[in-house]
Design a protein around this motif. Structure first.
Motif, PDB file in Angstrom:
ATOM      1  N   GLU A  94     -11.136   7.083  -3.494  1.00  0.00           N
ATOM      2  CA  GLU A  94     -11.329   5.819  -2.762  1.00  0.00           C
ATOM      3  C   GLU A  94     -10.175   5.309  -1.772  1.00  0.00           C
ATOM      4  N   ILE A  95      -8.804   5.106  -2.617  1.00  0.00           N
ATOM      5  CA  ILE A  95      -7.777   4.727  -1.775  1.00  0.00           C
ATOM      6  C   ILE A  95      -7.463   5.559  -0.776  1.00  0.00           C
ATOM      7  N   THR A 193       0.373   2.923  -0.192  1.00  0.00           N
ATOM      8  CA  THR A 193      -0.609   2.972   0.515  1.00  0.00           C
ATOM      9  C   THR A 193      -1.054   1.941   1.367  1.00  0.00           C
ATOM     10  N   PHE A 194      -1.042   0.750   0.858  1.00  0.00           N
ATOM     11  CA  PHE A 194      -1.419  -0.482   1.413  1.00  0.00           C
ATOM     12  C   PHE A 194      -0.579  -0.810   2.390  1.00  0.00           C
ATOM     13  N   MET A 195       0.977  -0.520   2.251  1.00  0.00           N
ATOM     14  CA  MET A 195       1.939  -0.575   3.451  1.00  0.00           C
ATOM     15  C   MET A 195       1.539   0.037   4.620  1.00  0.00           C
ATOM     16  N   VAL A 196       1.032   1.378   4.337  1.00  0.00           N
ATOM     17  CA  VAL A 196       0.862   2.441   5.349  1.00  0.00           C
ATOM     18  C   VAL A 196      -0.411   2.007   6.167  1.00  0.00           C
ATOM     19  N   LEU A 197      -1.207   1.340   5.312  1.00  0.00           N
ATOM     20  CA  LEU A 197      -2.658   0.964   6.001  1.00  0.00           C
ATOM     21  C   LEU A 197      -2.345  -0.110   6.796  1.00  0.00           C
ATOM     22  N   PHE A 233     -10.113  -4.608  -1.785  1.00  0.00           N
ATOM     23  CA  PHE A 233      -9.716  -3.651  -2.700  1.00  0.00           C
ATOM     24  C   PHE A 233      -8.444  -3.744  -3.115  1.00  0.00           C
ATOM     25  N   PHE A 234      -7.356  -3.657  -2.242  1.00  0.00           N
ATOM     26  CA  PHE A 234      -6.018  -3.449  -2.756  1.00  0.00           C
ATOM     27  C   PHE A 234      -5.237  -4.646  -3.324  1.00  0.00           C
TER      28      PHE A 234
END
Length: 296
Positions: A94-95, A193-197, A233-234
């Protein structure tokens, strides 16, 4: 008696949530598969996101529901390790799917002339396969760290599913190194992943500032849906996994957000703010109802 009433109330609440998760995500998947939307990369990935939501929440919600109907909720060691692996596997998918969806929006908005070439069908399949492989590696490493620990102390876990930190508290050895590796694995994966998003969506917002009002509104609507899902989610995931390996009672509340609440709201977020999706859903389900009426 009071405790039993609370359990029944929780059972009904989570049963409603689980039913909504299945109904909403199946509704989205069928609408995409039986329409031309499946040919578009964004909806191709959305279909897999809905599937990963179903698999992810199904690794723990049925056990949670059955546990609420029993006096004592128990799980075997093998089932616990299986739940740990599958939960991190589908959660990892999912991530990574959310990351691929952000990349898809970045290419569509920032490089529209090259979109069909960059996001070709074989490349979309390759991205989904890469998400599955990456999630498997993450989950295997996470599960291997826990399986290698000796468990000889108390066998009561203060959580509603088998996760790493609650299991570390049951180990009868020093878990500092394992906890550090878990932080490096899950915490770093989630944070990066959160920072990239967030960076990709910030870049998209910066790019569309010069677009005409109509095009800008459509791009903003799509991106807002994605950012809402990512945040829902994050944020609780990061709260749990980027800190030292300590389990708190509040973790159960935060875990509800990414295990049950986010999968339940994802279909609503992606459909209510997406006119194209709403139009296709009307066409698909209206046609099905007409066919049923003719058959009857």
């Amino acid at each position: 008696m009071y405790n039993k009433k609370i359990k029944i109330l929780c059972f009904l609440l989570f049963l409603f949530c689980y039913t909504a998760i299945w109904g909403g995500n199946m509704f989205v998947m069928i609408s995409i598969m039986f329409s031309k939307l499946n040919e578009k990369p964004m909806y191709f990935f959305l279909n897999y996101l809905a599937l990963s939501d179903l698999c992810y929440t199904s690794t723990l919600t049925p056990k949670l529901l059955t546990g609420l109907l029993k006096e004592r909720n128990m799980i075997s060691y093998t089932s616990c390790m299986t739940q740990l692996f599958t939960m991190h596997f589908f959660g990892g998918i999912e991530i990574l799917i959310l990351t691929v969806m952000a990349y898809d929006r970045y290419v569509a908005i920032c490089k529209p002339l090259h979109y069909t070439i960059i996001m070709s069908r074989w490349r979309c399949h390759a991205m989904v396969a890469a998400c599955c492989i990456g999630a498997f590696i993450h989950s295997f490493f996470q599960s291997f760290l826990v399986i290698s620990l000796p468990f000889c102390g108390p066998n009561e876990m203060d959580h509603y599913f088998c996760d790493v930190y609650p299991l570390l508290s049951l180990a009868c050895s020093n878990t500092y190194k394992v906890g550090f590796l878990v932080d490096a694995n899950s915490g770093t994966m989630g944070l990066v992943t959160f920072m990239v998003l967030m960076w990709s969506y910030s870049f998209i917002l910066y790019t569309i500032r010069v677009y005409p009002a109509e095009s800008r509104g459509k791009a903003l609507s799509t991106c807002c849906s994605h950012v809402t899902v990512v945040t829902l989610f994050f944020v609780p995931v990061l709260f749990i996994y980027i800190r030292p390996s300590v389990s708190y009672p509040e973790d159960k509340v935060f875990a509800l957000f990414y295990t049950i609440i986010a999968p339940m709201f994802n279909p609503l977020i992606y459909t209510l703010r997406n006119m194209e999706m709403k139009n296709v859903m009307r066409q698909v389900w209206c046609n099905k109802l007409l066919l049923l009426e003719k058959e009857s």
